[in-house]
Design a protein around this motif. Structure first.
Motif, PDB file in Angstrom:
ATOM      1  N   UNK A 114      -5.752 -11.075   5.491  1.00 40.95           N
ATOM      2  CA  UNK A 114      -4.814  -9.953   5.485  1.00 40.95           C
ATOM      3  C   UNK A 114      -5.270  -8.855   4.534  1.00 40.95           C
ATOM      4  N   UNK A 115      -5.841  -9.255   3.394  1.00 39.34           N
ATOM      5  CA  UNK A 115      -6.356  -8.242   2.471  1.00 39.34           C
ATOM      6  C   UNK A 115      -7.548  -7.505   3.076  1.00 39.34           C
ATOM      7  N   UNK A 116      -8.309  -8.191   3.928  1.00 33.48           N
ATOM      8  CA  UNK A 116      -9.480  -7.571   4.552  1.00 33.48           C
ATOM      9  C   UNK A 116      -9.085  -6.461   5.522  1.00 33.48           C
ATOM     10  N   UNK A 142      -8.833   1.638  -1.678  1.00 37.50           N
ATOM     11  CA  UNK A 142      -8.636   0.591  -0.683  1.00 37.50           C
ATOM     12  C   UNK A 142      -8.904  -0.782  -1.280  1.00 37.50           C
ATOM     13  N   UNK A 143      -9.935  -0.889  -2.113  1.00 35.82           N
ATOM     14  CA  UNK A 143     -10.260  -2.159  -2.772  1.00 35.82           C
ATOM     15  C   UNK A 143      -9.109  -2.587  -3.672  1.00 35.82           C
ATOM     16  N   UNK A 144      -8.564  -1.647  -4.447  1.00 33.41           N
ATOM     17  CA  UNK A 144      -7.449  -1.959  -5.334  1.00 33.41           C
ATOM     18  C   UNK A 144      -6.212  -2.385  -4.548  1.00 33.41           C
ATOM     19  N   UNK A 145      -5.954  -1.696  -3.437  1.00 33.88           N
ATOM     20  CA  UNK A 145      -4.803  -2.063  -2.608  1.00 33.88           C
ATOM     21  C   UNK A 145      -4.968  -3.467  -2.033  1.00 33.88           C
ATOM     22  N   UNK A 146      -6.190  -3.791  -1.606  1.00 36.82           N
ATOM     23  CA  UNK A 146      -6.450  -5.125  -1.078  1.00 36.82           C
ATOM     24  C   UNK A 146      -6.270  -6.184  -2.160  1.00 36.82           C
ATOM     25  N   UNK A 147      -6.691  -5.873  -3.379  1.00 40.22           N
ATOM     26  CA  UNK A 147      -6.553  -6.813  -4.491  1.00 40.22           C
ATOM     27  C   UNK A 147      -5.081  -7.102  -4.781  1.00 40.22           C
ATOM     28  N   UNK A 148      -4.270  -6.047  -4.877  1.00 34.30           N
ATOM     29  CA  UNK A 148      -2.851  -6.239  -5.171  1.00 34.30           C
ATOM     30  C   UNK A 148      -2.130  -6.934  -4.026  1.00 34.30           C
ATOM     31  N   UNK A 150      -3.477  -9.132  -1.987  1.00 34.70           N
ATOM     32  CA  UNK A 150      -3.852 -10.546  -2.064  1.00 34.70           C
ATOM     33  C   UNK A 150      -3.077 -11.259  -3.172  1.00 34.70           C
ATOM     34  N   UNK A 151      -2.905 -10.583  -4.308  1.00 34.30           N
ATOM     35  CA  UNK A 151      -2.174 -11.196  -5.420  1.00 34.30           C
ATOM     36  C   UNK A 151      -0.712 -11.440  -5.054  1.00 34.30           C
ATOM     37  N   UNK A 152      -0.088 -10.461  -4.386  1.00 33.39           N
ATOM     38  CA  UNK A 152       1.311 -10.612  -3.996  1.00 33.39           C
ATOM     39  C   UNK A 152       1.484 -11.712  -2.954  1.00 33.39           C
ATOM     40  N   UNK A 153       0.545 -11.801  -2.023  1.00 36.19           N
ATOM     41  CA  UNK A 153       0.632 -12.837  -0.994  1.00 36.19           C
ATOM     42  C   UNK A 153       0.306 -14.218  -1.541  1.00 36.19           C
ATOM     43  N   UNK A 154      -0.533 -14.267  -2.580  1.00 31.90           N
ATOM     44  CA  UNK A 154      -0.914 -15.566  -3.132  1.00 31.90           C
ATOM     45  C   UNK A 154       0.236 -16.205  -3.907  1.00 31.90           C
ATOM     46  N   UNK A 155       1.152 -15.395  -4.434  1.00 31.43           N
ATOM     47  CA  UNK A 155       2.257 -15.950  -5.226  1.00 31.43           C
ATOM     48  C   UNK A 155       3.093 -16.946  -4.427  1.00 31.43           C
ATOM     49  N   UNK A 156       3.612 -16.578  -3.241  1.00 31.96           N
ATOM     50  CA  UNK A 156       4.368 -17.587  -2.478  1.00 31.96           C
ATOM     51  C   UNK A 156       3.511 -18.774  -2.049  1.00 31.96           C
TER      52      UNK A 156
END
Length: 282
Positions: A114-116, A142-148, A150-156
């Protein structure tokens, strides 16, 4: 199996118990953590499926550190045999742990996928070790948006798998139900887990300050370079091992002990509740 609701202050108790348990057997727990990370790193070398296998090993590695921490807390020396604990408690639980690992790998790869969609896969390549991180890449929006993202999705995803290895191992809960009970326990004890996270953030920041001062001292003594790098890597590994050592206490306080554990499960049971009433109800 009954879910326990604990006060928010219990989160700091978990941090303290994790640090205390680690320093009971620092060399053994640090070595076990290093061996789990080394095994996962070696798994990534397998052609094509290596990264997925490494991800699938994470629930078993987490369980191994939970069992090792319980052993240390109960005054026993955690041996390397705990690394195989997920694979020697019967065929049913072995299958359940393998299913749990596969679900984690699928979930993590879905997060990266999804981050990709945001940056064309640059963050995923960097995170999975397939590409170096450059200054231009880090400054790209775009890289920063993908990073954030991924972090938000990884929490759940993290909450789903937080207690799941322990529920499968000690309570014999099927993998999908274990994921459900895990995230419910985390959400119902949100205050305690928030304090727990903030407590570990403070520990990591304090550790960073100490490492920076140590590196500066080595530089003043003319021992910079490899020595400083070794100190930083060693400190990071030690802090990570402490963190994983504390996970078993979050599990122990969120769920009641199994009523009819097997002989082996009894030997590797979570540590008993402390006598300190400030630790919260159990």
């Amino acid at each position: 199996m009954k879910l326990h609701i604990v006060p928010a202050r219990t989160g700091m108790t978990w941090v303290k118990l994790g640090v205390r348990a680690f320093w009971r057997q620092p060399m053994a727990l640090a070595a076990l953590f290093f061996m789990t990370m080394a095994a996962m790193s070696l798994a990534t070398l397998i052609p094509l499926v290596g990264p997925a296998i490494a991800l699938a090993l994470l629930p078993s590695a987490t369980l191994a550190m939970m069992v090792a921490a319980a052993e240390a807390t109960q005054g026993r020396f955690p041996t390397p045999a705990v690394l195989l604990v997920a694979f020697r408690t019967g065929q049913q639980r072995l299958r359940d742990m393998l299913v749990l690992g596969a679900l984690y790998a699928v979930g993590f790869l879905a997060v990266m996928g999804l981050s990709a969609l945001i940056d064309g896969g640059q963050f995923a390549k960097v995170y999975l070790g397939g590409a170096p991180l450059t200054k231009e890449m880090a400054e790209d929006a775009a890289f920063q948006s993908a990073m954030w993202t991924a972090m938000l999705l990884y929490l759940p995803l993290s909450l789903l798998f937080w207690h799941a290895p322990g529920l499968v191992h000690w309570h014999g809960v099927p993998p999908v139900k274990a994921l459900f009970f895990s995230i419910v326990a985390c959400l119902r004890n949100f205050g305690a887990f928030m304090v727990y996270g903030l407590g570990w953030l403070g520990v990591f920041l304090l550790g960073g300050v100490v490492v920076t001062l140590a590196a500066a001292l080595l530089a003043a003594m003319g021992l910079s370079g490899a020595a400083s790098g070794g100190v930083m890597v060693g400190a990071a590994m030690m802090l990570a091992a402490m963190f994983f050592t504390s996970v078993v206490f979050t599990f122990r306080d969120c769920f009641e002990p199994p009523h009819h554990p097997s002989d082996e499960a009894t030997h590797e049971a979570p540590p008993p509740p402390p006598s300190d009433p400030a630790a919260g109800p159990h």
